[in-house]
Design a protein around this motif. Structure first.
Motif, PDB file in Angstrom:
ATOM      1  N   GLU A  50      45.735  49.220  48.780  1.00 30.16           N
ATOM      2  CA  GLU A  50      46.066  48.079  47.931  1.00 30.16           C
ATOM      3  C   GLU A  50      44.874  47.694  47.043  1.00 30.16           C
ATOM      4  N   ALA A  51      43.696  47.577  47.646  1.00 29.78           N
ATOM      5  CA  ALA A  51      42.498  47.188  46.887  1.00 29.78           C
ATOM      6  C   ALA A  51      42.163  48.233  45.824  1.00 29.78           C
ATOM      7  N   CYS A  52      42.286  49.503  46.166  1.00 30.20           N
ATOM      8  CA  CYS A  52      41.990  50.568  45.203  1.00 30.20           C
ATOM      9  C   CYS A  52      43.019  50.589  44.075  1.00 30.20           C
ATOM     10  N   ASP A  53      44.258  50.226  44.374  1.00 31.92           N
ATOM     11  CA  ASP A  53      45.296  50.123  43.350  1.00 31.92           C
ATOM     12  C   ASP A  53      44.923  49.025  42.345  1.00 31.92           C
ATOM     13  N   PHE A  54      44.474  47.879  42.845  1.00 31.77           N
ATOM     14  CA  PHE A  54      44.007  46.814  41.939  1.00 31.77           C
ATOM     15  C   PHE A  54      42.788  47.293  41.156  1.00 31.77           C
ATOM     16  N   ARG A  55      41.837  47.946  41.841  1.00 32.02           N
ATOM     17  CA  ARG A  55      40.630  48.458  41.173  1.00 32.02           C
ATOM     18  C   ARG A  55      41.001  49.409  40.033  1.00 32.02           C
ATOM     19  N   ASP A  56      41.919  50.309  40.304  1.00 33.85           N
ATOM     20  CA  ASP A  56      42.287  51.328  39.318  1.00 33.85           C
ATOM     21  C   ASP A  56      43.054  50.759  38.128  1.00 33.85           C
ATOM     22  N   ASN A  57      43.620  49.569  38.277  1.00 31.86           N
ATOM     23  CA  ASN A  57      44.378  48.930  37.203  1.00 31.86           C
ATOM     24  C   ASN A  57      43.667  47.706  36.625  1.00 31.86           C
ATOM     25  N   LEU A  58      42.447  47.455  37.087  1.00 31.99           N
ATOM     26  CA  LEU A  58      41.738  46.231  36.725  1.00 31.99           C
ATOM     27  C   LEU A  58      41.443  46.127  35.231  1.00 31.99           C
ATOM     28  N   ALA A  59      41.037  47.213  34.598  1.00 23.65           N
ATOM     29  CA  ALA A  59      40.697  47.151  33.164  1.00 23.65           C
ATOM     30  C   ALA A  59      41.900  46.697  32.345  1.00 23.65           C
ATOM     31  N   GLU A  60      43.070  47.269  32.616  1.00 24.83           N
ATOM     32  CA  GLU A  60      44.270  46.885  31.879  1.00 24.83           C
ATOM     33  C   GLU A  60      44.660  45.441  32.168  1.00 24.83           C
ATOM     34  N   LEU A  61      44.539  45.028  33.419  1.00 24.81           N
ATOM     35  CA  LEU A  61      44.844  43.641  33.767  1.00 24.81           C
ATOM     36  C   LEU A  61      43.876  42.686  33.067  1.00 24.81           C
ATOM     37  N   ASN A  62      42.580  42.997  33.126  1.00 27.67           N
ATOM     38  CA  ASN A  62      41.575  42.153  32.469  1.00 27.67           C
ATOM     39  C   ASN A  62      41.803  42.101  30.963  1.00 27.67           C
ATOM     40  N   ASP A  63      42.147  43.235  30.359  1.00 28.31           N
ATOM     41  CA  ASP A  63      42.418  43.275  28.911  1.00 28.31           C
ATOM     42  C   ASP A  63      43.597  42.378  28.541  1.00 28.31           C
ATOM     43  N   ALA A  64      44.522  42.197  29.501  1.00 32.68           N
ATOM     44  CA  ALA A  64      45.689  41.337  29.276  1.00 32.68           C
ATOM     45  C   ALA A  64      45.384  39.877  29.648  1.00 32.68           C
ATOM     46  N   GLY A  65      44.121  39.587  29.964  1.00 26.11           N
ATOM     47  CA  GLY A  65      43.735  38.215  30.299  1.00 26.11           C
ATOM     48  C   GLY A  65      44.046  37.815  31.728  1.00 26.11           C
ATOM     49  N   VAL A  66      44.114  38.799  32.628  1.00 25.78           N
ATOM     50  CA  VAL A  66      44.436  38.526  34.029  1.00 25.78           C
ATOM     51  C   VAL A  66      43.264  38.960  34.910  1.00 25.78           C
ATOM     52  N   ASP A  67      42.764  38.024  35.716  1.00 23.93           N
ATOM     53  CA  ASP A  67      41.716  38.324  36.688  1.00 23.93           C
ATOM     54  C   ASP A  67      42.358  38.590  38.047  1.00 23.93           C
ATOM     55  N   VAL A  68      41.590  39.167  38.969  1.00 25.20           N
ATOM     56  CA  VAL A  68      42.102  39.481  40.306  1.00 25.20           C
ATOM     57  C   VAL A  68      41.137  38.944  41.357  1.00 25.20           C
ATOM     58  N   LEU A  69      41.696  38.313  42.389  1.00 24.34           N
ATOM     59  CA  LEU A  69      40.936  37.857  43.547  1.00 24.34           C
ATOM     60  C   LEU A  69      41.635  38.357  44.804  1.00 24.34           C
ATOM     61  N   GLY A  70      40.883  38.989  45.698  1.00 28.31           N
ATOM     62  CA  GLY A  70      41.421  39.406  46.989  1.00 28.31           C
ATOM     63  C   GLY A  70      40.904  38.476  48.070  1.00 28.31           C
ATOM     64  N   VAL A  71      41.783  38.039  48.976  1.00 21.47           N
ATOM     65  CA  VAL A  71      41.404  37.104  50.029  1.00 21.47           C
ATOM     66  C   VAL A  71      41.839  37.656  51.387  1.00 21.47           C
ATOM     67  N   SER A  72      40.909  37.647  52.349  1.00 23.85           N
ATOM     68  CA  SER A  72      41.234  38.052  53.716  1.00 23.85           C
ATOM     69  C   SER A  72      40.439  37.185  54.685  1.00 23.85           C
TER      70      SER A  72
END
Length: 155
Positions: A50-72
């Motif tokens: 799951e974390a690697c999936d977010f990592r691998d898509n982070l640039a596109e998400l950030n370019d769209a103005g979306v940040d990511v936070l993981g909580v455990s």
């Protein structure tokens, strides 16, 4: 049963330590959309995927103005080891006392291997720039839900 958040609800605020022990607040992200995802344990196979999936898509998400936070519920030292081992470039936050997990409805009874257990409910939320829940996804699979989020976000 744990109270679940829905679209339109205010996102419960939190301030949690990141993998380096630095406090991170949800309010730090006002004015931007942010994905907050809750996962059971750093370094386990599903959580790593799951974390690697977010990592691998982070640039596109950030370019769209979306940040990511993981909580455990992991301690910062374990999160730092996980971050470094997997090359994760978004904040991983530690919720050892499970207050944020509970406030977001991501901790409680769940089914695991046919048994009812209490633990982290793998959940992902999209929070709008004003701090309201835009999308609430509970019991997500470790793989595949990042693609669904990208589709929903048209990223």
């Amino acid at each position: 049963m744990t109270e679940r958040l829905q679209a339109g609800d205010p996102a419960p605020d939190f301030t949690l330590p990141d993998a380096d022990g630095k406090p991170v607040s949800l309010t730090d992200f006002r004015g931007r959309r942010v994905i907050v995802y809750f996962y059971p344990a750093a370094g386990t196979p599903g959580c790593t995927k799951e974390a690697c999936d977010f990592r691998d898509n982070l640039a596109e998400l950030n370019d769209a103005g979306v940040d990511v936070l993981g909580v455990s519920p992991d301690k910062p030292a374990k999160l730092a080891k996980f971050r470094d081992a997997e090359g994760l470039t978004f904040p991983l936050l530690s919720d050892v006392d499970k207050q944020a997990l509970t406030a977001w409805g991501a901790f409680g009874e769940k089914q695991m291997y046919g048994k009812t257990v209490t633990g982290v409910i793998r959940s992902t939320f999209l929070v709008d720039p004003e701090g309201r829940i835009e999308e609430a996804l509970y019991n997500v699979r470790a793989t595949g839900h990042v693609a669904k989020l990208r589709k929903d976000l048209k990223v």
